[in-house]
Scaffold this motif. Structure first.
Motif, PDB file in Angstrom:
ATOM      1  N   ILE A   6       2.113   5.286  -9.527  1.00 28.43           N
ATOM      2  CA  ILE A   6       2.415   5.089  -8.730  1.00 28.43           C
ATOM      3  C   ILE A   6       3.717   4.031  -9.384  1.00 28.43           C
ATOM      4  CG2 ILE A   6       2.579   3.783  -6.354  1.00 28.43           C
ATOM      5  CD1 ILE A   6      -0.083   4.883  -5.820  1.00 28.43           C
ATOM      6  N   ASP A   7       4.410   4.677  -9.420  1.00 24.89           N
ATOM      7  CA  ASP A   7       4.890   3.827 -10.581  1.00 24.89           C
ATOM      8  C   ASP A   7       7.104   4.197  -9.435  1.00 24.89           C
ATOM      9  OD1 ASP A   7       7.885   3.160 -11.912  1.00 24.89           O
ATOM     10  OD2 ASP A   7       6.841   4.134 -14.063  1.00 24.89           O
ATOM     11  N   PHE A   8       7.502   3.290  -9.418  1.00 28.10           N
ATOM     12  CA  PHE A   8       8.693   3.694  -8.102  1.00 28.10           C
ATOM     13  C   PHE A   8       9.944   3.912  -8.607  1.00 28.10           C
ATOM     14  CE2 PHE A   8       5.864   0.376  -5.137  1.00 28.10           C
ATOM     15  CZ  PHE A   8       6.095   1.480  -4.601  1.00 28.10           C
ATOM     16  N   LYS A   9      10.408   3.603 -10.022  1.00 24.47           N
ATOM     17  CA  LYS A   9      10.864   4.134 -11.160  1.00 24.47           C
ATOM     18  C   LYS A   9      11.437   6.074 -11.581  1.00 24.47           C
ATOM     19  CE  LYS A   9      11.968  -0.088 -13.482  1.00 24.47           C
ATOM     20  NZ  LYS A   9      12.756  -0.540 -14.867  1.00 24.47           N
ATOM     21  N   ALA A  10       9.801   5.971 -11.016  1.00 28.85           N
ATOM     22  CA  ALA A  10       9.427   7.969 -11.446  1.00 28.85           C
ATOM     23  C   ALA A  10       9.724   8.698 -10.033  1.00 28.85           C
ATOM     24  CB  ALA A  10       8.313   8.458 -12.182  1.00 28.85           C
ATOM     25  N   GLN A  28       7.460   5.723   5.730  1.00 29.60           N
ATOM     26  CA  GLN A  28       6.966   6.219   6.160  1.00 29.60           C
ATOM     27  C   GLN A  28       5.172   5.214   7.106  1.00 29.60           C
ATOM     28  OE1 GLN A  28       5.639   9.782   3.311  1.00 29.60           O
ATOM     29  NE2 GLN A  28       6.767  11.085   3.987  1.00 29.60           N
ATOM     30  N   LEU A  29       5.102   4.413   5.383  1.00 31.58           N
ATOM     31  CA  LEU A  29       4.171   3.633   5.384  1.00 31.58           C
ATOM     32  C   LEU A  29       4.460   2.380   6.649  1.00 31.58           C
ATOM     33  CD1 LEU A  29       4.210   2.495   1.828  1.00 31.58           C
ATOM     34  CD2 LEU A  29       2.926   3.941   3.111  1.00 31.58           C
ATOM     35  N   ALA A  30       5.810   2.445   6.599  1.00 28.42           N
ATOM     36  CA  ALA A  30       6.415   1.454   8.525  1.00 28.42           C
ATOM     37  C   ALA A  30       5.869   2.106   9.679  1.00 28.42           C
ATOM     38  CB  ALA A  30       7.641   1.698   8.357  1.00 28.42           C
ATOM     39  N   ALA A  31       6.180   3.279   9.743  1.00 26.13           N
ATOM     40  CA  ALA A  31       5.082   3.895  10.830  1.00 26.13           C
ATOM     41  C   ALA A  31       3.813   3.821  11.017  1.00 26.13           C
ATOM     42  CB  ALA A  31       5.575   5.576  10.671  1.00 26.13           C
ATOM     43  N   ASP A  32       2.841   3.883   9.517  1.00 29.01           N
ATOM     44  CA  ASP A  32       1.687   3.579   9.431  1.00 29.01           C
ATOM     45  C   ASP A  32       1.563   2.816  10.391  1.00 29.01           C
ATOM     46  OD1 ASP A  32       1.368   6.184   8.837  1.00 29.01           O
ATOM     47  OD2 ASP A  32       0.621   4.883   5.847  1.00 29.01           O
ATOM     48  N   GLU A  33       2.062   1.386   9.788  1.00 24.57           N
ATOM     49  CA  GLU A  33       1.871  -0.436  10.246  1.00 24.57           C
ATOM     50  C   GLU A  33       2.359  -0.359  11.950  1.00 24.57           C
ATOM     51  OE1 GLU A  33       2.342  -4.608   9.311  1.00 24.57           O
ATOM     52  OE2 GLU A  33       1.383  -2.693   8.266  1.00 24.57           O
ATOM     53  N   LEU A 149       3.516  -1.875  -1.417  1.00 22.01           N
ATOM     54  CA  LEU A 149       3.801  -0.857  -0.942  1.00 22.01           C
ATOM     55  C   LEU A 149       2.322   0.410  -1.658  1.00 22.01           C
ATOM     56  CD1 LEU A 149       7.571  -0.704  -1.708  1.00 22.01           C
ATOM     57  CD2 LEU A 149       6.528  -0.093   0.493  1.00 22.01           C
ATOM     58  N   ARG A 150       1.849  -0.576  -2.897  1.00 21.45           N
ATOM     59  CA  ARG A 150       1.513   0.053  -3.218  1.00 21.45           C
ATOM     60  C   ARG A 150      -0.684   0.279  -2.742  1.00 21.45           C
ATOM     61  NH1 ARG A 150       3.012  -2.175  -8.428  1.00 21.45           N
ATOM     62  NH2 ARG A 150       3.894  -0.837  -9.265  1.00 21.45           N
ATOM     63  N   ASP A 151      -0.760  -1.391  -1.962  1.00 20.82           N
ATOM     64  CA  ASP A 151      -1.801  -1.706  -1.193  1.00 20.82           C
ATOM     65  C   ASP A 151      -1.667  -0.569  -0.500  1.00 20.82           C
ATOM     66  OD1 ASP A 151      -2.808  -2.991  -3.856  1.00 20.82           O
ATOM     67  OD2 ASP A 151      -1.994  -4.918  -2.250  1.00 20.82           O
TER      68      ASP A 151
END
Length: 214
Positions: A6-10, A28-33, A149-151
């Protein structure tokens, strides 16, 4: 299934740029929250966003807002966040929690006479909360850095599919097939003949499954 880093530069491109891809993933992660909070989630469209990429309306009417900044330096991120937060407070009077998403983890070197990136974030956060309080607003400011974000991504039951979509570089494109063919031709050398057609029993089964007229 072997998952990519999980490399946010890639991160893969979205609408042709990585910043849009990072914004989409964070939303997408915000929607999960929001789902976990039993809140109604609203994803804003492109263009003027009133300081937020997305927000959630909680059952009691309070709002949680998310802003995403695809910057790699804390100073640039904070400068941009300041403008977004001011707009969000003006356009969303019910917002009392503001979440900033950035693609890196702020360093904390603790060098003498120098503020680290993490310390700069804390100074900015404290000042903005105090400024909001002067205006009669109760405000929480939260950071979702790279590790956060990774977590969240890994905790999601849909993590494997999401990670593969956003970070797997192996896509079965025409260029990918050309590359594989070129490697095979090179490896075979003089043994390779483009017109060679090897007839195997399984070929008939494949032709039948594909509906070949023969």
């Amino acid at each position: 299934m072997s998952l990519p880093d999980i490399d946010f530069k890639a991160i893969r491109l979205h609408r042709g740029v990585k910043s849009d891809a990072f914004e989409e993933l964070c939303c997408q992660l915000a929607a999960d929250e929001a789902e976990a909070l039993n809140a109604r989630f609203v994803r804003k469209g492109r263009g003027a966003d009133g300081g937020l990429e997305a927000f959630a309306i909680l059952p009691g009417g309070r709002e949680v807002g998310w802003q995403v900044k695809y910057y790699w330096q804390i100073d640039a991120a904070l400068t941009s966040l300041k403008g977004s937060l001011d707009q969000a407070l003006d356009k969303h009077p019910a917002m009392d929690r503001f979440i900033a998403c950035i693609p890196f983890d702020p360093a904390d070197s603790r060098k003498a006479n120098t503020l680290s990136a993490l310390q700069k974030w804390e100074v900015w956060r404290t000042a903005e909360i105090a400024e909001a309080a002067k205006a009669g607003r109760t405000l929480e400011i939260e950071l979702w850095p790279a590790q956060g974000l990774r977590d969240r991504l890994m905790a999601d039951p849909k993590a494997a599919g999401r990670i593969a979509f956003w970070f797997d570089e192996t896509l079965l494109t025409e260029a990918w097939f050309r590359d594989k063919l070129a490697r095979s031709v090179t490896a075979l050398g003089a043994r390779y003949t483009a017109s060679t057609n090897i007839k195997l029993p399984i070929r008939h089964a494949v032709l039948a499954l594909t509906g070949d007229p023969g």
